[in-house]
Design a protein around this motif. Structure first.
Motif, mmCIF file in Angstrom:
data_model
loop_
_atom_site.group_PDB
_atom_site.id
_atom_site.type_symbol
_atom_site.label_atom_id
_atom_site.label_comp_id
_atom_site.label_asym_id
_atom_site.label_seq_id
_atom_site.Cartn_x
_atom_site.Cartn_y
_atom_site.Cartn_z
ATOM 1 N N LEU A 198 0.829 -1.193 0.000
ATOM 2 C CA LEU A 198 0.000 0.000 0.000
ATOM 3 C C LEU A 198 0.869 1.250 0.000
ATOM 4 N N ALA A 199 1.919 1.245 0.809
ATOM 5 C CA ALA A 199 2.830 2.394 0.858
ATOM 6 C C ALA A 199 3.498 2.613 -0.494
ATOM 7 N N SER A 200 3.911 1.538 -1.136
ATOM 8 C CA SER A 200 4.540 1.644 -2.455
ATOM 9 C C SER A 200 3.583 2.245 -3.467
ATOM 10 N N MET A 201 2.328 1.823 -3.448
ATOM 11 C CA MET A 201 1.326 2.354 -4.369
ATOM 12 C C MET A 201 1.088 3.842 -4.145
ATOM 13 N N ALA A 202 1.206 4.290 -2.894
ATOM 14 C CA ALA A 202 0.973 5.690 -2.569
ATOM 15 C C ALA A 202 2.243 6.528 -2.654
ATOM 16 N N GLY A 203 3.373 5.889 -2.929
ATOM 17 C CA GLY A 203 4.630 6.614 -3.037
ATOM 18 C C GLY A 203 5.122 7.160 -1.716
ATOM 19 N N THR A 204 5.007 6.339 -0.659
ATOM 20 C CA THR A 204 5.436 6.786 0.654
ATOM 21 C C THR A 204 6.086 5.630 1.397
ATOM 22 N N THR A 205 6.349 5.828 2.693
ATOM 23 C CA THR A 205 6.988 4.790 3.498
ATOM 24 C C THR A 205 5.934 3.943 4.203
ATOM 25 N N ARG A 206 6.344 2.751 4.627
ATOM 26 C CA ARG A 206 5.427 1.882 5.358
ATOM 27 C C ARG A 206 4.982 2.550 6.657
ATOM 28 N N ALA A 207 5.887 3.269 7.311
ATOM 29 C CA ALA A 207 5.545 3.917 8.580
ATOM 30 C C ALA A 207 4.420 4.939 8.390
ATOM 31 N N THR A 208 4.491 5.701 7.310
ATOM 32 C CA THR A 208 3.446 6.693 7.042
ATOM 33 C C THR A 208 2.117 6.017 6.724
ATOM 34 N N ALA A 209 2.175 4.982 5.890
ATOM 35 C CA ALA A 209 0.946 4.248 5.560
ATOM 36 C C ALA A 209 0.338 3.645 6.813
ATOM 37 N N ASN A 210 1.172 3.096 7.701
ATOM 38 C CA ASN A 210 0.679 2.501 8.947
ATOM 39 C C ASN A 210 0.022 3.556 9.837
ATOM 40 N N LYS A 211 0.599 4.767 9.868
ATOM 41 C CA LYS A 211 0.027 5.850 10.676
ATOM 42 C C LYS A 211 -1.383 6.193 10.182
ATOM 43 N N VAL A 212 -1.548 6.305 8.861
ATOM 44 C CA VAL A 212 -2.861 6.620 8.296
ATOM 45 C C VAL A 212 -3.850 5.500 8.601
ATOM 46 N N LEU A 213 -3.403 4.240 8.448
ATOM 47 C CA LEU A 213 -4.282 3.097 8.691
ATOM 48 C C LEU A 213 -4.695 3.022 10.167
ATOM 49 N N ARG A 214 -3.763 3.308 11.071
ATOM 50 C CA ARG A 214 -4.087 3.275 12.503
ATOM 51 C C ARG A 214 -5.131 4.337 12.846
ATOM 52 N N GLU A 215 -5.007 5.498 12.237
ATOM 53 C CA GLU A 215 -5.994 6.553 12.484
ATOM 54 C C GLU A 215 -7.367 6.128 11.961
ATOM 55 N N LEU A 216 -7.391 5.487 10.800
ATOM 56 C CA LEU A 216 -8.660 4.995 10.249
ATOM 57 C C LEU A 216 -9.247 3.900 11.137
ATOM 58 N N GLU A 217 -8.383 3.058 11.690
ATOM 59 C CA GLU A 217 -8.858 1.998 12.574
ATOM 60 C C GLU A 217 -9.469 2.597 13.834
ATOM 61 N N ASP A 218 -8.843 3.639 14.378
ATOM 62 C CA ASP A 218 -9.369 4.301 15.572
ATOM 63 C C ASP A 218 -10.748 4.902 15.310
ATOM 64 N N ARG A 219 -10.989 5.307 14.058
ATOM 65 C CA ARG A 219 -12.277 5.916 13.689
ATOM 66 C C ARG A 219 -13.297 4.883 13.236
ATOM 67 N N GLY A 220 -12.901 3.607 13.224
ATOM 68 C CA GLY A 220 -13.835 2.548 12.861
ATOM 69 C C GLY A 220 -14.036 2.377 11.364
ATOM 70 N N VAL A 221 -13.143 2.959 10.563
ATOM 71 C CA VAL A 221 -13.276 2.849 9.113
ATOM 72 C C VAL A 221 -12.690 1.532 8.607
ATOM 73 N N VAL A 222 -11.585 1.087 9.214
ATOM 74 C CA VAL A 222 -10.941 -0.158 8.805
ATOM 75 C C VAL A 222 -10.600 -0.990 10.035
ATOM 76 N N ARG A 223 -10.279 -2.256 9.779
ATOM 77 C CA ARG A 223 -9.742 -3.132 10.812
ATOM 78 C C ARG A 223 -8.509 -3.806 10.232
ATOM 79 N N LEU A 224 -7.391 -3.686 10.924
ATOM 80 C CA LEU A 224 -6.129 -4.206 10.410
ATOM 81 C C LEU A 224 -5.911 -5.648 10.841
ATOM 82 N N GLY A 225 -5.422 -6.458 9.901
ATOM 83 C CA GLY A 225 -5.094 -7.848 10.188
ATOM 84 C C GLY A 225 -3.706 -8.162 9.674
ATOM 85 N N ARG A 226 -3.306 -9.400 9.814
ATOM 86 C CA ARG A 226 -1.981 -9.819 9.344
ATOM 87 C C ARG A 226 -2.023 -9.936 7.815
ATOM 88 N N GLY A 227 -1.372 -9.023 7.120
ATOM 89 C CA GLY A 227 -1.338 -9.057 5.661
ATOM 90 C C GLY A 227 -2.657 -8.703 5.012
#
Length: 219
Positions: A175-204
Motif C-alpha cells: 500500500l505504501a509503495s502504491m501511494a509513493g510513501t513509506t510503510r511507517a506513514t501508511a501505517n500511521k494513516v491506517l491506525r488513524e482509520l482503525e481508531d475511527r472505525g473505518v478499517v480493521r487491520l489484520g496480518r497481511g
C-alpha cells in the motif's frame, strides 16, 4: 461476465465479435502473468481475480504500482508495435481468468468491423488519463490523501459492489509503495482509520468496514 467500459462504444454485434475473438486464460494465485521486459504479445481483459502490477525502480528495487480487478485491462501497448515490451510484471494475487487479444486478432477485427478501431483509441486515451492523473497526484497531493485514495481504489477492486466490508489482501508495504510513501506513514494513516472505525487491520490484510468514508476513486 465482467463489464468492460472500453467496449461500451461498440455495437452489440461488434462486442460479441470482439469477445469471440479473444482467448481465455486462467491463472492460479501467485502465477506470473508476464515479466517486465517480456515481448508484449497481447492485451488482457480481466474477467475475474486480482492482479498486482510491479515495476523495477532505477535503484533495482521492486515497487508496487496498483492492483487491477474485473472489468479492467492491461497490456494495451502490445497492440501498437511488434517490438512492444512489457513495462511491468503482473502477478495474480488470487485465482482468476482473463480474455486475451493479440495484434493478429485485432487486425482481423479492424478489417471486418472498422468501428473496433475505437477500442484501441479509447483504451490508449484512458491510459494517458490514468498516467496524467498519477503524475498530478504524486506531485501535488499530500501523502495522507494519496494513501486514502489508494485504499479507496483497493476497496473497489476487492469489493463486490454492494457496499459490504471489503477484505484487501495486501501488505502495508505494498500500500505504501502504491501511494509513493513509506510503510511507517501508511501505517500511521491506517491506525488513524482503525481508531475511527473505518478499517480493521489484520496480518497481511485490511478490512474496510465503511467504504463511504473513504474518498471516491478518481484514478
Amino acid at each position: 461476465m465482467a463489464e468492460f467500459e472500453l467496449l461500451e462504444e461498440l455495437s452489440p454485434v461488434e462486442k460479441r465479435e470482439f469477445i469471440a475473438a479473444c482467448t481465455p486464460r486462467r491463472f492460479r494465485r501467485r502465477d506470473i502473468v508476464c515479466h517486465e521486459g517480456d515481448p508484449g504479445d497481447c492485451v488482457h481483459l480481466i474477467l475475474s481475480g486480482r492482479y498486482v502490477v510491479r515495476i523495477t525502480t532505477p535503484l533495482g528495487n521492486s515497487a508496487t504500482l496498483t492492483i487491477l480487478g474485473p472489468g479492467e485491462m492491461f497490456g494495451e501497448q502490445a497492440l501498437l508495435s511488434p517490438e512492444a515490451r512489457r513495462t511491468a510484471t503482473i502477478v495474480a494475487v488470487t485465482d482468476g481468468e482473463t480474455l486475451t487479444l493479440n495484434r493478429t486478432q485485432l487486425e482481423r477485427l479492424r478489417r471486418e468491423h472498422p468501428q473496433v478501431e475505437r477500442f484501441l483509441t479509447t483504451s490508449l486515451a484512458a491510459q494517458v488519463r490514468r498516467l496524467s492523473a498519477a503524475v498530478l497526484e504524486a506531485l501535488y497531493l499530500p501523502v495522507e490523501t494519496r494513501v486514502l485514495r489508494r485504499l479507496a481504489h483497493l476497496a473497489d477492486v476487492y469489493g463486490d459492489g454492494d457496499g459490504k466490508p471489503a477484505v484487501i489482501q495486501l501488505t502495508q508495504e505494498d500500500l505504501a509503495s502504491m501511494a509513493g510513501t513509506t510503510r511507517a506513514t501508511a501505517n500511521k494513516v491506517l491506525r488513524e482509520l482503525e481508531d475511527r472505525g473505518v478499517v480493521r487491520l489484520g496480518r497481511g490484510s485490511v478490512l474496510v468496514l465503511d467504504r463511504a468514508r473513504l474518498p471516491r476513486r478518481r484514478a
